[in-house]
Structures are given as structure tokens and as C-alpha cells.
Design a protein around this motif. Structure first.
Motif, mmCIF file in Angstrom:
data_model
loop_
_atom_site.group_PDB
_atom_site.id
_atom_site.type_symbol
_atom_site.label_atom_id
_atom_site.label_comp_id
_atom_site.label_asym_id
_atom_site.label_seq_id
_atom_site.Cartn_x
_atom_site.Cartn_y
_atom_site.Cartn_z
ATOM 1 N N ASN A 103 0.853 -1.188 0.000
ATOM 2 C CA ASN A 103 0.000 0.000 0.000
ATOM 3 C C ASN A 103 0.886 1.233 0.000
ATOM 4 O OD1 ASN A 103 0.821 0.387 2.783
ATOM 5 N ND2 ASN A 103 -0.735 -1.103 3.350
ATOM 6 N N THR A 115 0.543 -0.726 -6.283
ATOM 7 C CA THR A 115 0.266 -1.279 -4.963
ATOM 8 C C THR A 115 -0.784 -2.374 -5.077
ATOM 9 O OG1 THR A 115 -1.571 0.207 -4.403
ATOM 10 C CG2 THR A 115 0.671 1.003 -3.931
ATOM 11 N N THR A 121 -3.246 -2.719 -2.946
ATOM 12 C CA THR A 121 -4.544 -2.123 -2.654
ATOM 13 C C THR A 121 -5.141 -1.432 -3.874
ATOM 14 O OG1 THR A 121 -3.404 -0.164 -1.770
ATOM 15 C CG2 THR A 121 -4.159 -1.801 -0.183
ATOM 16 N N TYR A 122 -4.324 -0.828 -4.697
ATOM 17 C CA TYR A 122 -4.835 -0.166 -5.899
ATOM 18 C C TYR A 122 -5.502 -1.186 -6.820
ATOM 19 C CZ TYR A 122 -5.013 2.454 -10.271
ATOM 20 O OH TYR A 122 -5.449 3.060 -11.437
ATOM 21 N N SER A 178 -7.693 1.984 0.957
ATOM 22 C CA SER A 178 -8.321 0.922 1.737
ATOM 23 C C SER A 178 -7.480 0.453 2.918
ATOM 24 C CB SER A 178 -8.659 -0.275 0.836
ATOM 25 O OG SER A 178 -7.506 -0.744 0.186
ATOM 26 N N HIS A 179 -6.188 0.810 2.937
ATOM 27 C CA HIS A 179 -5.356 0.436 4.080
ATOM 28 C C HIS A 179 -5.495 1.421 5.227
ATOM 29 C CE1 HIS A 179 -3.004 3.418 1.947
ATOM 30 N NE2 HIS A 179 -2.210 3.549 2.989
ATOM 31 N N SER A 229 -10.993 4.798 5.542
ATOM 32 C CA SER A 229 -11.588 4.313 4.301
ATOM 33 C C SER A 229 -12.998 3.783 4.541
ATOM 34 C CB SER A 229 -10.717 3.206 3.707
ATOM 35 O OG SER A 229 -11.358 2.607 2.599
ATOM 36 N N LEU A 262 -9.160 -2.377 4.546
ATOM 37 C CA LEU A 262 -8.565 -3.703 4.551
ATOM 38 C C LEU A 262 -7.516 -3.761 5.660
ATOM 39 C CD1 LEU A 262 -8.011 -4.327 0.727
ATOM 40 C CD2 LEU A 262 -9.883 -5.165 2.148
ATOM 41 N N ILE A 283 -5.092 -10.843 3.542
ATOM 42 C CA ILE A 283 -5.718 -9.574 3.884
ATOM 43 C C ILE A 283 -7.051 -9.867 4.563
ATOM 44 C CG2 ILE A 283 -6.551 -7.357 3.005
ATOM 45 C CD1 ILE A 283 -4.906 -8.002 0.417
#
Length: 272
Positions: free
Chosen positions: A24, A33, A35-36, A43-44, A48, A52, A68
Motif C-alpha cells: 500500500n 500497490t 490495494t490499488y 483501503s489500508h 476508508s 482492509l 488480507i
């Protein structure tokens, strides 16, 4: 580079992280990343709408199984398993040189390299009492290793190892391999910036076992190196000690590594 989803439920998302990718980033413009690719870029963050929770970490250069959690309660349950060392993680690595052992236990403490203490980019192994000045705030670390195959990469000797981190220190596998004289192929940092020719670092988290009572997980990726033409075109086998390249064979060598030391094998203990 795509992020492959290996498993998904209400509580967990498990992916196959590509090499040279961040997990992230706080930079909203950073697209390289995990998350992307699997969620919103933020989202980390706790702020958010769909946060996550990363219950484990993988280095930027390391590929493989990444777990995750989708909610706090699942993250807490998985986190306790990691904390109590009840999880099992297995990595495939290609290291420089032909290792002399069949099975090894590496128990050098791992701490911060003071030359990079401000950035925390590099860790260090405590291999002798005199090395304490080069290894700050060291903690016990334990890695088990099994020799799977020896061969040549670009006409230079290398070995394929199965690695099992018993503890979970930062950069533990990379530091331990370097400390015993077999730096991971393509590890720019722990080779002293010398190993820059390979297209990646050859360390892959191949299998993760999470013994959750309500949702036991045993997640494994396909073999990552020999299926890569950039590696296989430069590889030449010397001696194969075990079959390990398909999923069932890989589980078999994991079982071998889980056994205690047996008389008759080429065993090595590395400990200060």
C-alpha cells in the motif's frame, strides 16, 4: 502487473502479490500497490469506507501469498495465530552458490543495521558477539531450510531452497541467507548492491497455512520461477534432490521440512 486473487470469503482476501510491488502507499497517485489493484487506493487507512487489514507483510521485491482481512475481528483472529507462531509459511528461494547442507536451522538474531537506522531499509544478523555494534535491538530469529536442487543461473552456481520462517522478523529470510553465505539471487540490498543483473529477487511466498478454527486456510500458488522464461532460459540443473515444482510435490517437501532433525541427513545448525 495484475494481482491474482487466490481465495476470497466474507472475512479474508488472499492474493498472489507480484514482485516489485508495494502493499500500500499513502501517495494517492501511486498505482503500483496491491490495494490499488484489489480495492480503493485508501483501503489500508482506517478512514476508508471499505478498510482492509494486512495481517502479514511482504517486502516490495518479494512475491507470493499475501493474506488480507476484510474486518477487524478477522484481522484480530489471524493476528493472534501469527503472534503465537501457529501459522506456517513456506517460501521458495534461489540463492547464490551450492549449499553444502540438506537441512539447516538458522538461529541468528536479527536487528537493525545502524548505518540505515533512520530509514529502516536494512537489517543485520548477529553472527558473533563482536557483531553487536552492527546489529542493534536484535531479537531471536529462526529459519528452517531444505535444499531442493542445485544448478546454474547464467553459468553461475545457485541452489533452490525451501525456507520456513519460524519467527517473523523484518527481512528475516534475506538476512539469514546472506549471513550463511548464500544471498538470495537478485537481492540488491543484501548483496551490497552487487547482484543487480537478474530481473527480480528470487524469493516467493509459495504457501500459507492459517489454522483458523472456523475457517482453516491452506493457500498455495503455482511454482513461480521455472515457468518464467526470463529465469528458465538461464537455468541449468545440476542435482535435483526432491520433486517440488507441482503443488502436491511442494506440500510433500513442506512435510519433510516440518520433521525434526533425522540422523543421516547433511544437517547444519547456524547459531551464535
Amino acid at each position: 502487473m495484475a494481482v491474482e486473487k487466490l481465495f476470497e470469503s466474507e472475512n479474508f482476501l488472499i492474493v498472489n502479490k507480484p514482485f516489485d510491488m508495494y502493499i500500500n502507499s499513502d501517495d494517492e497517485n501511486e498505482k503500483n500497490t496491491v490495494t490499488y489493484h484489489v480495492a480503493s487506493p485508501d483501503s489500508h487507512l482506517s478512514s476508508s469506507l471499505f478498510p482492509l487489514h494486512f495481517v502479514q507483510r511482504l517486502d516490495y521485491a518479494t512475491s507470493g501469498v499475501l493474506c488480507i482481512a476484510k474486518n477487524k475481528s478477522s484481522a484480530a483472529r489471524a493476528g493472534k495465530l501469527f503472534e503465537k507462531r501457529l501459522t506456517m509459511k513456506y517460501y521458495l528461494a534461489v540463492v547464490r552458490g551450492h549449499v553444502a547442507f540438506e537441512v539447516a536451522d538458522i538461529e541468528f538474531n536479527v536487528g537493525v543495521d545502524p548505518t540505515t537506522a533512520d530509514s529502516s531499509h536494512r537489517m543485520s544478523a548477529l553472527t558473533t558477539s563482536e557483531a553487536s555494534e552492527r546489529c542493534l535491538q536484535s531479537r531471536h530469529a529462526h529459519t528452517r531450510a531444505l535444499r531442493l536442487e542445485t544448478g546454474y543461473y547464467d553459468n553461475r552456481p545457485v541452489s533452490v531452497l525451501l525456507l520456513k520462517p519460524v519467527t517473523g522478523r523484518r527481512h528475516q529470510l534475506r538476512v539469514h541467507c546472506s549471513a550463511v553465505g548464500h544471498t538470495i539471487l537478485g537481492d540488491y540490498t543484501y548483496s551490497g548492491t552487487r547482484d543487480s543483473m537478474p530481473h527480480r529477487m528470487f524469493l516467493h511466498a509459495t504457501r500459507l497455512v492459517l489454522p483458523l478454527p472456523e475457517e482453516p486456510l491452506d493457500i498455495q500458488t503455482a511454482e513461480p520461477f521455472f515457468s518464467d522464461p526470463k529465469f528458465s532460459s538461464k537455468w541449468r540443473s545440476d542435482t535435483a534432490y526432491y520433486k517440488y515444482r507441482n503443488k502436491e510435490d511442494f506440500k510433500g517437501v513442506c512435510d519433510i521440512l516440518n520433521k525434526s532433525y533425522v540422523i543421516g541427513v547433511q544437517y547444519k545448525m547456524y547459531k551464535m
